[in-house]
Scaffold this motif. Structure first.
Motif, PDB file in Angstrom:
ATOM      1  N   TYR A 172       0.848  -1.246  -0.114  1.00  0.00           N
ATOM      2  CA  TYR A 172       0.234   0.035   0.041  1.00  0.00           C
ATOM      3  C   TYR A 172       0.918   1.079  -0.087  1.00  0.00           C
ATOM      4  CZ  TYR A 172      -4.297  -2.511   0.814  1.00  0.00           C
ATOM      5  OH  TYR A 172      -5.327  -3.460   0.510  1.00  0.00           O
ATOM      6  N   SER A 173       0.336   2.242  -0.741  1.00  0.00           N
ATOM      7  CA  SER A 173       1.180   3.501  -0.930  1.00  0.00           C
ATOM      8  C   SER A 173       1.130   4.245   0.563  1.00  0.00           C
ATOM      9  CB  SER A 173       0.560   4.379  -1.912  1.00  0.00           C
ATOM     10  OG  SER A 173       1.125   5.566  -2.278  1.00  0.00           O
ATOM     11  N   LYS A 174       2.293   5.147   0.756  1.00  0.00           N
ATOM     12  CA  LYS A 174       2.079   6.070   1.830  1.00  0.00           C
ATOM     13  C   LYS A 174       1.350   7.120   1.643  1.00  0.00           C
ATOM     14  CE  LYS A 174       7.003   4.677   2.690  1.00  0.00           C
ATOM     15  NZ  LYS A 174       8.445   4.933   2.344  1.00  0.00           N
ATOM     16  N   HIS A 175       0.801   7.341   0.357  1.00  0.00           N
ATOM     17  CA  HIS A 175       0.001   8.500  -0.025  1.00  0.00           C
ATOM     18  C   HIS A 175      -1.391   8.258   0.106  1.00  0.00           C
ATOM     19  CE1 HIS A 175       3.891  10.309  -0.760  1.00  0.00           C
ATOM     20  NE2 HIS A 175       4.048   9.376  -1.725  1.00  0.00           N
ATOM     21  N   LYS A 176      -1.824   7.294   0.974  1.00  0.00           N
ATOM     22  CA  LYS A 176      -3.021   6.681   0.967  1.00  0.00           C
ATOM     23  C   LYS A 176      -4.151   7.947   1.251  1.00  0.00           C
ATOM     24  CE  LYS A 176      -6.024   3.603   4.002  1.00  0.00           C
ATOM     25  NZ  LYS A 176      -5.868   2.680   5.163  1.00  0.00           N
ATOM     26  N   LEU A 185      -8.245  11.658  -1.005  1.00  0.00           N
ATOM     27  CA  LEU A 185      -8.958  12.919  -1.234  1.00  0.00           C
ATOM     28  C   LEU A 185      -9.152  13.285  -2.621  1.00  0.00           C
ATOM     29  CD1 LEU A 185      -9.778  15.640   0.323  1.00  0.00           C
ATOM     30  CD2 LEU A 185      -7.488  16.122  -0.131  1.00  0.00           C
ATOM     31  N   VAL A 186      -7.883  13.168  -3.406  1.00  0.00           N
ATOM     32  CA  VAL A 186      -8.021  13.329  -4.672  1.00  0.00           C
ATOM     33  C   VAL A 186      -9.215  12.262  -5.596  1.00  0.00           C
ATOM     34  CG1 VAL A 186      -6.858  13.140  -7.290  1.00  0.00           C
ATOM     35  CG2 VAL A 186      -5.585  13.766  -5.076  1.00  0.00           C
ATOM     36  N   SER A 187      -9.184  11.358  -5.121  1.00  0.00           N
ATOM     37  CA  SER A 187     -10.384  10.169  -5.859  1.00  0.00           C
ATOM     38  C   SER A 187     -11.831  10.707  -5.347  1.00  0.00           C
ATOM     39  CB  SER A 187     -10.299   9.130  -5.176  1.00  0.00           C
ATOM     40  OG  SER A 187      -9.053   8.248  -5.744  1.00  0.00           O
ATOM     41  N   LEU A 188     -11.904  11.037  -4.109  1.00  0.00           N
ATOM     42  CA  LEU A 188     -13.169  11.969  -3.752  1.00  0.00           C
ATOM     43  C   LEU A 188     -13.326  13.164  -4.443  1.00  0.00           C
ATOM     44  CD1 LEU A 188     -15.556  11.205  -1.774  1.00  0.00           C
ATOM     45  CD2 LEU A 188     -14.401  12.803  -0.187  1.00  0.00           C
TER      46      LEU A 188
END
Length: 164
Positions: A85-89, A94-97
């Motif tokens: 899993y990425s560290k930028h979860k 937030l970008v996806s939302l």
């Protein structure tokens, strides 16, 4: 037809989520194949048989296999360590939302005209007629460009292997 659309939509959503949430890249690729097949099924329910065939040939047959080969041929120690899993979860959530909200707003505020034209029985024949008669030059030009790209990729790949 509506039941098939609903079942296929559910399959697509479930396997798309499994693809995104899986830690194993090979499993994600297999989930992606099922998702692509579901999309092809949606095309069939919409009487778009040509798009369904292209979906299966290009996305299931080519893109997915290319991805699986890319995953399997990429040198690494352990496959379990390749898709952590990425560290930028939280940033990605937030970008996806934000993207989801923007796309939802655009979909619900857009005008979607309903066509009164009849749906053709088969779309493969008319498309083949156009590709082999009216658009034969662009079709053959695209084929030559793809062939040149394939030959170039082989030459680059062989050159990279010889330089090791």
């Amino acid at each position: 037809m509506t039941v098939a659309f609903g079942v296929l939509s559910g399959v697509i959503i479930i396997f798309a989520l499994a693809m995104v949430l899986s830690k194993n890249l090979v499993h994600s690729a297999i989930y992606m194949v099922v998702t692509f097949l579901g999309v092809a099924g949606i095309y069939l329910t919409l009487s778009a048989d040509f798009l369904a065939a292209v979906q299966v040939l290009v996305y299931v047959g080519a893109i997915s296999i290319l991805l699986v080969f890319g995953v399997m041929l990429t040198p690494r120690g352990d496959i379990k360590e390749s898709n952590l899993y990425s560290k930028h979860k939280w940033g990605s959530i937030l970008v996806s939302l934000g993207l989801f909200i923007i796309l939802g707003r655009l979909i619900f505020t857009s005008f979607w005209p309903v066509s009164n034209g009849s749906v053709p029985e088969s779309t493969v024949g008319p498309i083949a007629e156009l590709m082999m008669n009216v658009y034969v030059i662009p079709f053959e030009t695209a084929a030559l460009l793809l062939l040149a790209a394939l030959v170039g990729a082989i030459i680059v790949g062989k050159g990279a292997r010889q330089n090791r």
